[in-house]
Design an enzyme around this catalytic site. Structure first.
Site, PDB file in Angstrom:
ATOM      1  N   HIS A 123      -6.730   5.275   1.116  1.00  0.00           N
ATOM      2  CA  HIS A 123      -5.762   4.185   0.967  1.00  0.00           C
ATOM      3  C   HIS A 123      -5.052   3.805   2.264  1.00  0.00           C
ATOM      4  CE1 HIS A 123      -3.326   7.743   0.905  1.00  0.00           C
ATOM      5  NE2 HIS A 123      -2.277   6.978   1.192  1.00  0.00           N
ATOM      6  N   HIS A 134      -1.975   0.310   5.546  1.00  0.00           N
ATOM      7  CA  HIS A 134      -1.791   1.025   4.282  1.00  0.00           C
ATOM      8  C   HIS A 134      -2.057   0.074   3.127  1.00  0.00           C
ATOM      9  CE1 HIS A 134       0.172   3.278   1.072  1.00  0.00           C
ATOM     10  NE2 HIS A 134       0.151   4.329   1.879  1.00  0.00           N
TER      11      HIS A 134
END
Length: 165
Positions: free
Chosen positions: A70, A84
């Site tokens: 992620h 992110h």
């Protein structure tokens, strides 16, 4: 991506280094991220892009310092960038994400870093905003938006302007 390397070259941009958008979508100020850590700038100055697609690319050439399904951290040598995907998506344990790079790998601007399933992120109850921060912002004279909040942006277009001290 043609032209991305030139765009990110400081000599072509004497007013500062431009970081490219890692994804196509809608630009938003960091304060609009539904997470107090990002919105408060604790992980550095930057912004987010509400994505139109599930492929996240490198905003600049550099070396991958951190690689998680992620999130990917890239060092350009003097600028540390965190990309992110989503808020609290670490809770998904990598499900719905395909990491395409590894720690220590050299990447080029525009190179795909992660593919992610936007529907899986939404089904897990998470936001899919793609946050881009300069984690060593304190070492920079300024980190500014190079795109207007609310504007549509294509992956590879200028997103942040970084002015080094």
């Amino acid at each position: 991506m043609p032209g991305v390397e030139r765009m990110l070259d400081e000599s072509a941009n004497p007013a500062g280094r431009l970081m490219a958008s890692p994804v196509s979508g809608r630009v938003a100020a960091l304060a609009g991220v539904p997470d107090s850590v990002f919105a408060g700038g604790i992980l550095g100055k930057g912004c987010c892009v509400w994505p139109d697609e599930g492929v996240v690319c490198a905003p600049a050439a550099g070396v991958v310092g951190a690689a998680m399904p992620h999130a990917v951290g890239i060092s350009t040598g003097d600028v540390e960038v965190l990309v992110h995907i989503g808020v609290d998506t670490v809770e998904m344990g990598g499900k719905g994400f395909e990491l395409l790079v590894r720690q220590g790998q050299r990447v080029e601007a525009g190179q795909a870093l992660v593919r992610f399933d936007r529907e899986a992120v939404a089904a897990a109850g998470h936001s899919d905003c793609v946050v881009v921060t300069v984690t060593n912002s304190a070492d920079m004279a300024a980190v500014e938006l190079a795109a207007e909040p609310g504007a549509e942006i294509w992956s590879g277009e200028p997103l942040l302007r970084i002015i080094e001290e």
